[in-house]
Enzyme design. Structure first.
Site, short mmCIF file in Angstrom:
data_model
loop_
_atom_site.label_atom_id
_atom_site.label_comp_id
_atom_site.label_asym_id
_atom_site.label_seq_id
_atom_site.Cartn_x
_atom_site.Cartn_y
_atom_site.Cartn_z
N GLY A 134 1.32 -1.15 -0.11
CA GLY A 134 0.32 0.55 0.22
C GLY A 134 0.71 1.08 0.48
N THR A 135 1.17 2.23 0.61
CA THR A 135 1.70 3.48 1.15
C THR A 135 2.97 3.12 1.27
OG1 THR A 135 1.18 4.02 3.17
CG2 THR A 135 -0.89 4.46 1.85
N LEU A 136 2.58 1.69 1.64
CA LEU A 136 5.17 2.09 1.97
C LEU A 136 5.32 1.77 0.21
CD1 LEU A 136 4.91 0.17 4.86
CD2 LEU A 136 5.92 2.31 4.60
N GLU A 147 1.77 0.70 11.77
CA GLU A 147 -0.05 0.60 11.00
C GLU A 147 0.38 -0.18 12.67
OE1 GLU A 147 0.01 -0.46 8.16
OE2 GLU A 147 1.58 -0.41 7.33
#
Length: 145
Positions: A15-17, A85
């Site tokens: 995802g956003t990583l 997270e």
């Protein structure tokens, strides 16, 4: 498996990583040895509030990157990702759980890696009311919006 028992596994990000996403530069830039395309079977993605959730589902497949951390930054990076997270071992309030699963690199070779999957309470809500990310690719989903 944990860092203390030699579990310096790569991390599967979906995802956003991922490269090009906003958390990549904040958390991974300068801390990795390599980042390579990979897939993970047995999970699907659900839309979240600006980020995806991975939920274990036998028929699913998710696209992402396999990230190997620099040895000198491994423990610090894993701790930073746990905080991002909202994961703490055994905490029932977790949004995610960090688990070890099989990942397949683009060349077809398999390896074990850490991955953050939705915690049980989050998984139940997503299965009841969530919206699947078609094709299991967060980046592709964002491009088509």
């Amino acid at each position: 498996m944990s860092v203390t028992d030699g579990g310096r596994l790569p991390i599967f990000v979906y995802g956003t990583l991922r490269p090009g996403e906003h958390n990549h530069d904040l958390f991974l830039r300068g801390r990795t040895l390599s980042e390579q395309p990979a897939t993970m079977r047995g999970i699907v993605l659900y839309d979240g509030p600006g980020y995806p959730y991975a939920v274990e589902e036998p028929a699913g497949v998710v696209h992402g990157e396999l990230v190997a951390a620099l040895p000198e930054t491994y423990a610090e990076l894993l701790g930073a990702l746990d905080r991002l997270e909202e994961y703490a071992p055994g905490d029932p309030r977790n949004l995610y759980e960090r688990v070890v699963r099989d990942v397949t690199r683009a060349d077809g070779t398999a390896t074990r890696a850490w991955v953050y999957v939705a915690a049980p309470a989050v998984t139940a809500r997503l299965r009841a009311h969530g919206r699947l990310v078609p094709g299991g690719d967060w980046r592709e989903r964002r491009r088509t919006r």
